[in-house]
Design an enzyme around this catalytic site. Structure first.
Site, PDB file in Angstrom:
ATOM      1  N   LYS A 193       0.838  -1.214   0.000  1.00 16.23           N
ATOM      2  CA  LYS A 193       0.000   0.000   0.000  1.00 16.23           C
ATOM      3  C   LYS A 193       0.872   1.265   0.000  1.00 16.23           C
ATOM      4  CE  LYS A 193      -2.197  -1.171   3.815  1.00 16.23           C
ATOM      5  NZ  LYS A 193      -1.494  -2.442   4.074  1.00 16.23           N
TER       6      LYS A 193
ATOM      7  N   ARG B 298      -9.788   0.490   8.764  1.00 17.85           N
ATOM      8  CA  ARG B 298      -9.314  -0.875   9.014  1.00 17.85           C
ATOM      9  C   ARG B 298     -10.362  -1.725   9.720  1.00 17.85           C
ATOM     10  NH1 ARG B 298      -3.389   0.200   8.989  1.00 17.85           N
ATOM     11  NH2 ARG B 298      -2.225  -1.675   9.455  1.00 17.85           N
TER      12      ARG B 298
ATOM     13  N   ARG C 256      11.211  -5.483   4.898  1.00 17.29           N
ATOM     14  CA  ARG C 256      10.965  -4.043   4.680  1.00 17.29           C
ATOM     15  C   ARG C 256      11.950  -3.196   5.487  1.00 17.29           C
ATOM     16  NH1 ARG C 256       5.025  -2.071   5.277  1.00 17.29           N
ATOM     17  NH2 ARG C 256       5.082  -3.524   7.029  1.00 17.29           N
TER      18      ARG C 256
ATOM     19  N   ARG D 119      11.238  -1.639  11.031  1.00 14.21           N
ATOM     20  CA  ARG D 119      10.183  -1.330  12.003  1.00 14.21           C
ATOM     21  C   ARG D 119      10.138  -2.386  13.101  1.00 14.21           C
ATOM     22  NH1 ARG D 119       4.852  -0.194   8.346  1.00 14.21           N
ATOM     23  NH2 ARG D 119       3.913  -1.299  10.096  1.00 14.21           N
TER      24      ARG D 119
HETATM   25  P1  ADP Z   1       2.093  -1.925   3.203  1.00 13.61           P
HETATM   26  O1  ADP Z   1       2.085  -0.402   3.206  1.00 13.61           O
HETATM   27  O2  ADP Z   1       0.892  -2.498   2.510  1.00 13.61           O
HETATM   28  O3  ADP Z   1       2.276  -2.507   4.572  1.00 13.61           O
HETATM   29  P2  ADP Z   1       4.663  -1.617   1.807  1.00 13.61           P
HETATM   30  O4  ADP Z   1       4.332  -0.738   0.656  1.00 13.61           O
HETATM   31  O5  ADP Z   1       5.403  -1.009   2.944  1.00 13.61           O
HETATM   32  O6  ADP Z   1       3.333  -2.384   2.336  1.00 13.61           O
HETATM   33  O7  ADP Z   1       5.469  -2.868   1.218  1.00 13.61           O
HETATM   34  C1  ADP Z   1       5.969  -3.902   2.082  1.00 13.61           C
HETATM   35  C2  ADP Z   1       7.343  -4.314   1.598  1.00 13.61           C
HETATM   36  O8  ADP Z   1       7.237  -5.002   0.349  1.00 13.61           O
HETATM   37  C3  ADP Z   1       8.305  -3.141   1.358  1.00 13.61           C
HETATM   38  O9  ADP Z   1       9.594  -3.540   1.762  1.00 13.61           O
HETATM   39  C4  ADP Z   1       8.233  -2.914  -0.172  1.00 13.61           C
HETATM   40  O10 ADP Z   1       9.467  -2.405  -0.686  1.00 13.61           O
HETATM   41  C5  ADP Z   1       7.960  -4.329  -0.684  1.00 13.61           C
HETATM   42  N1  ADP Z   1       7.052  -4.359  -1.844  1.00 13.61           N
HETATM   43  C6  ADP Z   1       5.944  -3.601  -2.045  1.00 13.61           C
HETATM   44  N2  ADP Z   1       5.321  -3.945  -3.200  1.00 13.61           N
HETATM   45  C7  ADP Z   1       6.062  -4.958  -3.727  1.00 13.61           C
HETATM   46  C8  ADP Z   1       5.945  -5.746  -4.926  1.00 13.61           C
HETATM   47  N3  ADP Z   1       4.921  -5.575  -5.786  1.00 13.61           N
HETATM   48  N4  ADP Z   1       6.889  -6.701  -5.130  1.00 13.61           N
HETATM   49  C9  ADP Z   1       7.906  -6.889  -4.264  1.00 13.61           C
HETATM   50  N5  ADP Z   1       8.067  -6.181  -3.124  1.00 13.61           N
HETATM   51  C10 ADP Z   1       7.158  -5.220  -2.858  1.00 13.61           C
HETATM   52  P1  AMP Z   2       0.689   0.310   9.120  1.00 14.14           P
HETATM   53  O1  AMP Z   2       1.809   1.300   9.008  1.00 14.14           O
HETATM   54  O2  AMP Z   2      -0.495   0.653   8.281  1.00 14.14           O
HETATM   55  O3  AMP Z   2       1.168  -1.117   8.927  1.00 14.14           O
HETATM   56  O4  AMP Z   2       0.190   0.403  10.643  1.00 14.14           O
HETATM   57  C1  AMP Z   2       1.035   0.102  11.732  1.00 14.14           C
HETATM   58  C2  AMP Z   2       0.208  -0.044  13.001  1.00 14.14           C
HETATM   59  O5  AMP Z   2      -0.450   1.202  13.324  1.00 14.14           O
HETATM   60  C3  AMP Z   2      -0.924  -1.062  12.964  1.00 14.14           C
HETATM   61  O6  AMP Z   2      -0.499  -2.401  13.209  1.00 14.14           O
HETATM   62  C4  AMP Z   2      -1.852  -0.537  14.056  1.00 14.14           C
HETATM   63  O7  AMP Z   2      -1.359  -0.840  15.355  1.00 14.14           O
HETATM   64  C5  AMP Z   2      -1.744   0.970  13.878  1.00 14.14           C
HETATM   65  N1  AMP Z   2      -2.751   1.464  12.906  1.00 14.14           N
HETATM   66  C6  AMP Z   2      -2.512   2.058  11.706  1.00 14.14           C
HETATM   67  N2  AMP Z   2      -3.658   2.391  11.101  1.00 14.14           N
HETATM   68  C7  AMP Z   2      -4.657   1.989  11.920  1.00 14.14           C
HETATM   69  C8  AMP Z   2      -6.077   2.026  11.844  1.00 14.14           C
HETATM   70  N3  AMP Z   2      -6.715   2.530  10.798  1.00 14.14           N
HETATM   71  N4  AMP Z   2      -6.784   1.500  12.884  1.00 14.14           N
HETATM   72  C9  AMP Z   2      -6.173   1.001  13.963  1.00 14.14           C
HETATM   73  N5  AMP Z   2      -4.832   0.914  14.089  1.00 14.14           N
HETATM   74  C10 AMP Z   2      -4.081   1.404  13.087  1.00 14.14           C
END
Ligand code: ADP
Ligand code: AMP
Length: 214
Positions: A13, A88, A127, A160
């Site tokens: 995302k 969410r 990541r 993270r």
């Molecule tokens: P989210 O915001 O949904 O938690 P991220 O955008 O942070 O996910 O992506 C999670 C990890 O996967 C990051 O390290 C990113 O660089 C990698 N990633 C994202 N999209 C892809 C893809 N299509 N193929 C391979 N790796 C990806």
């Molecule tokens: P994310 O960066 O989207 O993976 O979110 C990291 C963490 O933040 C999650 O695991 C939750 O603990 C909190 N969080 C982010 N967005 C929300 C949401 N919309 N509702 C509740 N918790 C959230």
């Protein structure tokens, strides 16, 4: 353009959000980023959120909704925005609807990024994030040019706290129980676009643009 990005943790995302907001010149509102910034700065909100985040649980709805409502009222959101990681829960989605109704606007599209569990764990555990500008990398799929140094701003790149296999597994369970029902919620409203998030980053982006009619 008013957009929501939906998908499990690690689906991509934030990665897609970076491209989409640049293309449409809209603000990127990531509730996870807002919480991480507050944890880093040691604010009251950060202290409230930290325990939930470290355990892979959701921060309570009332806390998140209040933050998003305030953010959406800022001037830069008047022509559009992209919500990433919010809503969410069905309750958050219903509250978002009533906030938007009061503002006289609605969501144009909800983009759901579909990725299977094994891929999610591999993506989230690998990541890396820039401490300074928040750019997202992956040790295998999107590595920094110099080890642990952000390509964009030269900041330090870190992992993270909640990107361990154990916490990611918990976050996926929470996603299935609390967030997955939103797929049905938004498909009933006929605003849902589903993309195959297993493909490489640029192909996923291309599919999203095509679905948005670009
Ligand atoms: P989210 O915001 O949904 O938690 P991220 O955008 O942070 O996910 O992506 C999670 C990890 O996967 C990051 O390290 C990113 O660089 C990698 N990633 C994202 N999209 C892809 C893809 N299509 N193929 C391979 N790796 C990806
Ligand atoms: P994310 O960066 O989207 O993976 O979110 C990291 C963490 O933040 C999650 O695991 C939750 O603990 C909190 N969080 C982010 N967005 C929300 C949401 N919309 N509702 C509740 N918790 C959230």
């Amino acid at each position: 353009m008013r957009l929501v990005l939906l998908g499990p943790p690690g689906a991509g995302k934030g990665t897609q959000a970076a491209y989409i907001v640049e293309r449409f010149a809209i603000p990127h509102i990531s509730t996870g980023d807002i919480f991480r910034k507050n944890v880093k700065e040691g604010t009251e909100l950060g202290q409230k959120a930290k325990d939930y985040m470290d355990k892979g649980q959701l921060v309570p709805d009332e806390v998140v909704v209040a933050i998003v409502e305030d953010r959406l009222k800022e001037k830069d959101c008047s022509d559009g925005f992209l919500l990433d990681g919010f809503p969410r829960t069905v309750n958050q989605a219903e509250q978002l609807d009533s906030v938007l109704t009061k503002m006289g606007v609605e969501i144009d599209w909800v983009i759901n990024i579909n990725v299977k569990k094994e891929t999610l764990i591999q993506r989230a555990v690998g990541r890396r994030i820039c401490r300074n500008c928040g750019a997202t990398y992956h040790i295998t799929f999107k590595a920094t040019k110099k080890e642990d140094i952000c390509d964009v701003c030269g900041g330090e790149v870190y992992q993270r706290n909640d990107d361990t296999e154990e916490t990611v597994t918990k976050r996926i369970e929470v996603y299935i129980k609390e967030t997955q029902p939103l797929i049905e919620y938004y498909s009933k409203k006929q605003s849902l676009i589903t993309t195959d998030g297993e493909q490489d980053i640029h192909k996923v982006y291309k599919d999203i643009l095509a679905a948005l009619g670009e």
